[in-house]
Motif scaffolding. Sequence first.
Motif, PDB file in Angstrom:
ATOM      1  N   ALA A 197       2.748   2.463   6.959  1.00  0.00           N
ATOM      2  CA  ALA A 197       2.667   3.542   5.975  1.00  0.00           C
ATOM      3  C   ALA A 197       1.364   4.290   6.163  1.00  0.00           C
ATOM      4  CB  ALA A 197       2.725   2.974   4.555  1.00  0.00           C
TER       5      ALA A 197
ATOM      6  N   ILE B 165       6.088  -2.972   8.543  1.00  0.00           N
ATOM      7  CA  ILE B 165       6.183  -1.758   7.733  1.00  0.00           C
ATOM      8  C   ILE B 165       4.895  -0.963   7.921  1.00  0.00           C
ATOM      9  CG2 ILE B 165       6.372  -0.861   5.379  1.00  0.00           C
ATOM     10  CD1 ILE B 165       7.652  -3.570   4.582  1.00  0.00           C
TER      11      ILE B 165
ATOM     12  N   THR C  89      -5.160   6.721   6.464  1.00  0.00           N
ATOM     13  CA  THR C  89      -5.145   5.262   6.499  1.00  0.00           C
ATOM     14  C   THR C  89      -3.732   4.804   6.815  1.00  0.00           C
ATOM     15  OG1 THR C  89      -6.857   5.185   4.809  1.00  0.00           O
ATOM     16  CG2 THR C  89      -5.624   3.152   5.186  1.00  0.00           C
TER      17      THR C  89
ATOM     18  N   ASP D 269      -1.370   1.634   6.944  1.00  0.00           N
ATOM     19  CA  ASP D 269      -1.219   0.233   6.560  1.00  0.00           C
ATOM     20  C   ASP D 269      -0.081  -0.397   7.333  1.00  0.00           C
ATOM     21  OD1 ASP D 269      -3.025  -0.482   4.162  1.00  0.00           O
ATOM     22  OD2 ASP D 269      -2.329   1.554   3.753  1.00  0.00           O
TER      23      ASP D 269
ATOM     24  N   ARG E  48      -5.090  -2.761  -1.396  1.00  0.00           N
ATOM     25  CA  ARG E  48      -4.627  -4.114  -1.158  1.00  0.00           C
ATOM     26  C   ARG E  48      -5.561  -5.122  -1.838  1.00  0.00           C
ATOM     27  NH1 ARG E  48      -1.669  -4.819   3.331  1.00  0.00           N
ATOM     28  NH2 ARG E  48      -2.325  -2.819   4.174  1.00  0.00           N
TER      29      ARG E  48
ATOM     30  N   LEU F 173       7.981  -2.583  -2.786  1.00  0.00           N
ATOM     31  CA  LEU F 173       8.066  -1.744  -1.585  1.00  0.00           C
ATOM     32  C   LEU F 173       8.020  -0.273  -1.981  1.00  0.00           C
ATOM     33  CD1 LEU F 173       8.711  -1.675   1.485  1.00  0.00           C
ATOM     34  CD2 LEU F 173      11.126  -1.626   0.866  1.00  0.00           C
ATOM     35  N   GLN F 174       8.623   0.025  -3.123  1.00  0.00           N
ATOM     36  CA  GLN F 174       8.683   1.408  -3.587  1.00  0.00           C
ATOM     37  C   GLN F 174       8.699   1.380  -5.109  1.00  0.00           C
ATOM     38  OE1 GLN F 174      10.754   4.056  -0.701  1.00  0.00           O
ATOM     39  NE2 GLN F 174      12.046   4.437  -2.455  1.00  0.00           N
TER      40      GLN F 174
ATOM     41  N   ARG G 142      -2.045   5.798  -2.074  1.00  0.00           N
ATOM     42  CA  ARG G 142      -2.118   4.474  -1.464  1.00  0.00           C
ATOM     43  C   ARG G 142      -2.629   3.442  -2.483  1.00  0.00           C
ATOM     44  NH1 ARG G 142      -6.341   1.772   1.461  1.00  0.00           N
ATOM     45  NH2 ARG G 142      -5.326   0.133   2.637  1.00  0.00           N
TER      46      ARG G 142
ATOM     47  N   PRO H 123       0.816  -1.217   0.000  1.00  0.00           N
ATOM     48  CA  PRO H 123       0.000   0.000   0.000  1.00  0.00           C
ATOM     49  C   PRO H 123       0.852   1.271   0.000  1.00  0.00           C
ATOM     50  CG  PRO H 123      -0.859  -1.581   1.578  1.00  0.00           C
ATOM     51  CD  PRO H 123       0.438  -2.137   1.078  1.00  0.00           C
ATOM     52  N   GLY H 124       2.029   1.217   0.603  1.00  0.00           N
ATOM     53  CA  GLY H 124       2.865   2.405   0.704  1.00  0.00           C
ATOM     54  C   GLY H 124       3.864   2.556  -0.428  1.00  0.00           C
ATOM     55  N   ALA H 125       3.691   1.823  -1.522  1.00  0.00           N
ATOM     56  CA  ALA H 125       4.694   1.863  -2.590  1.00  0.00           C
ATOM     57  C   ALA H 125       4.717   3.188  -3.336  1.00  0.00           C
ATOM     58  CB  ALA H 125       4.460   0.719  -3.571  1.00  0.00           C
ATOM     59  N   GLY H 126       3.599   3.883  -3.319  1.00  0.00           N
ATOM     60  CA  GLY H 126       3.554   5.125  -4.072  1.00  0.00           C
ATOM     61  C   GLY H 126       2.983   6.276  -3.268  1.00  0.00           C
ATOM     62  N   THR H 127       2.876   7.417  -3.899  1.00  0.00           N
ATOM     63  CA  THR H 127       2.330   8.601  -3.233  1.00  0.00           C
ATOM     64  C   THR H 127       0.853   8.407  -2.939  1.00  0.00           C
ATOM     65  OG1 THR H 127       3.898   9.904  -4.483  1.00  0.00           O
ATOM     66  CG2 THR H 127       2.114  11.099  -3.385  1.00  0.00           C
TER      67      THR H 127
ATOM     68  N   PHE I 106      11.106   4.838   5.999  1.00  0.00           N
ATOM     69  CA  PHE I 106      11.527   3.579   5.367  1.00  0.00           C
ATOM     70  C   PHE I 106      11.012   3.510   3.939  1.00  0.00           C
ATOM     71  CE2 PHE I 106      10.787  -1.014   4.571  1.00  0.00           C
ATOM     72  CZ  PHE I 106      12.108  -1.424   4.591  1.00  0.00           C
ATOM     73  N   GLN I 107       9.819   4.017   3.720  1.00  0.00           N
ATOM     74  CA  GLN I 107       9.300   4.173   2.359  1.00  0.00           C
ATOM     75  C   GLN I 107       9.289   5.663   2.053  1.00  0.00           C
ATOM     76  OE1 GLN I 107       5.746   1.759   3.209  1.00  0.00           O
ATOM     77  NE2 GLN I 107       6.134   0.650   1.297  1.00  0.00           N
ATOM     78  N   LYS I 108       9.655   5.983   0.800  1.00  0.00           N
ATOM     79  CA  LYS I 108       9.888   7.365   0.431  1.00  0.00           C
ATOM     80  C   LYS I 108       8.605   8.143   0.147  1.00  0.00           C
ATOM     81  CE  LYS I 108      12.327   9.601  -3.464  1.00  0.00           C
ATOM     82  NZ  LYS I 108      13.566  10.179  -2.954  1.00  0.00           N
ATOM     83  N   TYR I 109       7.555   7.449  -0.359  1.00  0.00           N
ATOM     84  CA  TYR I 109       6.415   8.179  -0.909  1.00  0.00           C
ATOM     85  C   TYR I 109       5.231   8.401   0.031  1.00  0.00           C
ATOM     86  CZ  TYR I 109       9.026   7.296  -5.210  1.00  0.00           C
ATOM     87  OH  TYR I 109       9.999   7.237  -6.151  1.00  0.00           O
ATOM     88  N   PRO I 110       4.941   7.530   0.992  1.00  0.00           N
ATOM     89  CA  PRO I 110       3.767   7.800   1.840  1.00  0.00           C
ATOM     90  C   PRO I 110       3.956   9.084   2.654  1.00  0.00           C
ATOM     91  CG  PRO I 110       4.521   5.534   2.106  1.00  0.00           C
ATOM     92  CD  PRO I 110       5.584   6.272   1.348  1.00  0.00           C
TER      93      PRO I 110
ATOM     94  N   HIS J  87      -1.170   7.211   4.732  1.00  0.00           N
ATOM     95  CA  HIS J  87      -1.544   8.067   3.606  1.00  0.00           C
ATOM     96  C   HIS J  87      -2.719   8.945   4.003  1.00  0.00           C
ATOM     97  CE1 HIS J  87       0.535   4.931   1.166  1.00  0.00           C
ATOM     98  NE2 HIS J  87       0.759   5.904   0.328  1.00  0.00           N
TER      99      HIS J  87
END
Lengths: 242, 242, 242, 242, 242, 242
Positions: free
Chosen positions: F41, F39, F110, F112, E77, E116-117, E74, E68-72, F21-25, F43
Amino acid sequence: MQRLDARRFDEGRPVEIITGFQKYPHGSALISTGNTKVICAAHVESRLPSWLSDGNHGWVTAEYAFLPGAGTERSRRGKTGGRAHEIQRLIGRSLRAVTDLEALGQNMITVDCDVLQADGGTRTASITGAFVALVLAMDRMRQMGLLDRLPLVDTLSAISAGVVENDILLDLCYDEDSRAEVDANFVFSGQGNVVEVQAASEGVPFSRDTFNKLYDVSLSGCDALKAAQKHALGSLWDEIVK
Amino acid sequence: MQRLDARRFDEGRPVEIITGFQKYPHGSALISTGNTKVICAAHVESRLPSWLSDGNHGWVTAEYAFLPGAGTERSRRGKTGGRAHEIQRLIGRSLRAVTDLEALGQNMITVDCDVLQADGGTRTASITGAFVALVLAMDRMRQMGLLDRLPLVDTLSAISAGVVENDILLDLCYDEDSRAEVDANFVFSGQGNVVEVQAASEGVPFSRDTFNKLYDVSLSGCDALKAAQKHALGSLWDEIVK
Amino acid sequence: MQRLDARRFDEGRPVEIITGFQKYPHGSALISTGNTKVICAAHVESRLPSWLSDGNHGWVTAEYAFLPGAGTERSRRGKTGGRAHEIQRLIGRSLRAVTDLEALGQNMITVDCDVLQADGGTRTASITGAFVALVLAMDRMRQMGLLDRLPLVDTLSAISAGVVENDILLDLCYDEDSRAEVDANFVFSGQGNVVEVQAASEGVPFSRDTFNKLYDVSLSGCDALKAAQKHALGSLWDEIVK
Amino acid sequence: MQRLDARRFDEGRPVEIITGFQKYPHGSALISTGNTKVICAAHVESRLPSWLSDGNHGWVTAEYAFLPGAGTERSRRGKTGGRAHEIQRLIGRSLRAVTDLEALGQNMITVDCDVLQADGGTRTASITGAFVALVLAMDRMRQMGLLDRLPLVDTLSAISAGVVENDILLDLCYDEDSRAEVDANFVFSGQGNVVEVQAASEGVPFSRDTFNKLYDVSLSGCDALKAAQKHALGSLWDEIVK
Amino acid sequence: MQRLDARRFDEGRPVEIITGFQKYPHGSALISTGNTKVICAAHVESRLPSWLSDGNHGWVTAEYAFLPGAGTERSRRGKTGGRAHEIQRLIGRSLRAVTDLEALGQNMITVDCDVLQADGGTRTASITGAFVALVLAMDRMRQMGLLDRLPLVDTLSAISAGVVENDILLDLCYDEDSRAEVDANFVFSGQGNVVEVQAASEGVPFSRDTFNKLYDVSLSGCDALKAAQKHALGSLWDEIVK
Amino acid sequence: MQRLDARRFDEGRPVEIITGFQKYPHGSALISTGNTKVICAAHVESRLPSWLSDGNHGWVTAEYAFLPGAGTERSRRGKTGGRAHEIQRLIGRSLRAVTDLEALGQNMITVDCDVLQADGGTRTASITGAFVALVLAMDRMRQMGLLDRLPLVDTLSAISAGVVENDILLDLCYDEDSRAEVDANFVFSGQGNVVEVQAASEGVPFSRDTFNKLYDVSLSGCDALKAAQKHALGSLWDEIVK
């Protein structure tokens, strides 16, 4: 504050348990606590799901759902959301905690709790009623020659308590529950030990002292539930608590 | 042959309808025909689904399901298979056939039929009971000022008939139904017109003469159902049939 | 009233059945009744689903769906709603009613009815076409040594009738069907016995006399369908009706 | 090796395209390449899904499925597995690559490709046939006044090639495909540019030289497909390629 | 044009592979290519799905999903849409192309690729990382006595290339990918043979010459990936390429 | 008994929290407690689901899942069973209990929680880590001008305790958890008030004294978690607890 139905703060609602409400299940009970009513049906299967069949013990599980007509707004059927999952897992764990799973043999008992009418406290009413249906199903198994004795280590009852406008109230009805600052459910064994405790702040976190008061009022409140269960089960009750 | 419960071939089972079985729905009825029991709950929504909102008429629909404890074997919850779909569509069509949908206005009534105990004839008992819940919900709408009159063109009742070992039997119980060579369901209006007829051979195709006998016995059999509905609805019944 | 295609009220649409429309299924037929076209494919499996494998008989079942291009509006794929469930259960029951399931042995035949083009009467066209595909699949089984004879007790055809503007019409096209006050489907065996009857009022309940007229016109209307089936099946037809 | 149907290695199967196979869709084509047959239906909707409605362009999408009777084994309906997803995305992308989406306006065209009979090469036959259905639907839109011209930048056809027992073969049938060491699909524009290329080793990785030979034979193989498309579309074809 | 991160057109992003990122799977790797990061986990099961258990070979399969946190925005899932299906099938096919499935015995290896990202090139990074996890799992199997040697015929790496504003670019980041006119993914074996090629026009069809340039730049670009894989696998790499 | 990792009975595992740890959230944290790693995240969406948009307050919710590689056995993706539902509801309720929902405005956050590695205590680690991700997301909102201050009433941390072979143990690892007779989870606010308490007997019901000991050890155990959170959040922590 004054309770709508003029109960004392530490007073539960009138409770009634009718056994044999449904003719066909192995165990059947209809429990009413005030306007809350739950149909409890226990079915026995002499076959365990594959993930359980290690040969050493049986299993007790539960399902929980609303009938569409349980409330003023129609409940959509088959929408077993997170809340129902959480509740049916609680019911199942509680029933297993007083069951001697080894003595149950290679059998599985499923207790279905279908809420006929909802006015708060449906999960605790379900547990109290489900225990009665469970005992009746075990008695039927004994009559069928599947068991020698009731495989139970103690009795089981459950009740809710909460904080509403800073008052500690026992057995919240729906209106009280929707205004509660703290919401707690206690599942006790007949001897007064803890089977399960769940307490959650709905607004701000609460003190240990508040928690202890909720505990006390709930433990006392189970007396009336135990009396109704004993009335419904007759000599089967005495067999368990002897 | 001899019927298990010593009924005459053309005799229906005892029927009883309890109104207000559930406190919260707009209309509620519990119907028993012998050991078959169905909980009927009608809820009104003043909002139509988008595909219906053409501004000219309301809608009546139904859902049908088994409670897990309805039979000796546990019914799995949420398994709305083809049979349940077929039945709930039949119930909905039948209710709409006696409803004046234009007079219902922009409202939708959903009648849920939950089988509490199953001993044959659950679909016809559902229709007969659902009609009572529907009338009660319409009366409630009138009390709430949503309607001026009951938007109904006639009353509605339904019964099964079948052929078992070459005998024409009215109102089959489960045991008879499972041995039937022909299985028929008749839905009649109060004036004796056809709302819906469904007849199917379970073994070999059957003659027109057999069909006509099933028709006759079912039409007569509805008299007892109508009496029970009239007893349950009191003056509301008279309003419809005047 | 005047029918759009100038048919007499008791006249069915032109019917054509092409066998072997698909090369790979055990039995294949494309049936056209006017603009309604249904692809019927029968597959044999020599393995029964577990709930049927009692060793005494085989099974025949059916599925029914719309191709996305069947109508002017695209039909969404995989939306097997209540209507499709109801229809595929009707097709399956009808096919089984003329099949000698014991003689079929431990085999299951599935007949898929995919509506290629929809202009009313798709369920009855499906039954009439599915019967042809079923016979062809049984013949193939005989060629493969799985059967000694065609395990059929009679032939099968189906047709719709209805009331439109007070006229009794045979074999409604879509436009007529959407305006019908009464909608009926009749499934007859070759000898003119009833396999299944379904009649429903779409507006107000209807009289027994109306029902009887629908019955009469449908029974006569099956003659043209039987002729088309006989033409498609050739000597296989004669084998069944001998 | 010798091909089962005695084709040269670089020879495609006979191709035929029948337009108007279904009466109701905006564009309809049945394509046959040997025993492979696909029903292609294009429907226009003058409403875009919300995620597309930015006001600047229309959309073309596709769905792909097997009819249950497409093969010797019955294909289970509604099982849109990964393979079907992959294929329908390929068809959609390919159609969009030759469409002027801005000129299409606020319209969405869905092309359904339903495999009537499967003998290898169903995805490429779908693309070739879907293009014809798409053009016909666009022409219908023009007749309805929704478009001024066909919003297409080029024509589109697709074919498979592969390596079987070290031979480079064009347009594999099912039997060849199941033994192929390399499996490739080429989608070309009418001018011979690449719309999409997909090549995968089924056994061991393959050389660039092999890839180039697959490319060459496929590009040539499209000539026969283009001739069939031109034959089916008549003057519409000339309009696009002028 | 100038690339955002000042890379040369034919330059890939920095690549790093960390093995043992998760402690419990049989093989584990975290691959980073620039800001794109994928968690690869390989699990071995000594039981094949029923449709594979013909006794002759094992199986390698893959799953691909976004955290869910891979991008800007969400990522929801459990929404394995068509894109994810397409990608996980590509990963699985690629891994199998370099695996000696017979030598793998009756075992199945599942490699999960969880993004993950996400910054473009997630499918090719997944393949490159999944290969490392696969090798580690096979080595673990050898340690457990399930295998005598690594059942691999070659190594495997993958990279993307595309055309952006008429320039041929290697290893597109998300921003470049979203503006690309041509999008291609190349999977090569260690010896430089083709495992899988996928190239698609996003705007207008493209020439063979463009395709060849994409091929060349991708083949060279795999050198850096192979170096990172060799660094991560140490002597296991040498065992495969010897 | 002796703990496997030689911890004292009332000693938690080493805890570490890595932010970003994640860049985008909007907020990201990786929490490790021993071998358990989650992990987290967060958003932000500036749009509430329709059932919440009453204009008065925002919402915080959570999701919880296992990565396939979290354990020795592969976790099947997308199987959000009852356990995960129960846990994600607990996480969401706990976060809301320390959030000033009115001050959050018309925004939904949210969080995650994806379990990267599972060795017991994943739900409590999720809560402790989710709080950090939540604070970071709120800080980002402030930077974006959506908030004036952090809308939090207190900090939040959670830990498990249980009874294993009659000993009261803090922070059970998987091996201990699977042998526990009593299993409890405590969620405390920074000031030591109760946010949520859940305690369940896995074998026989337990005494109030046992419950109180579990409470005491958990309350003390949160000190180390709070220290790690403070370390991760720096001045943001001080802002909340001032």
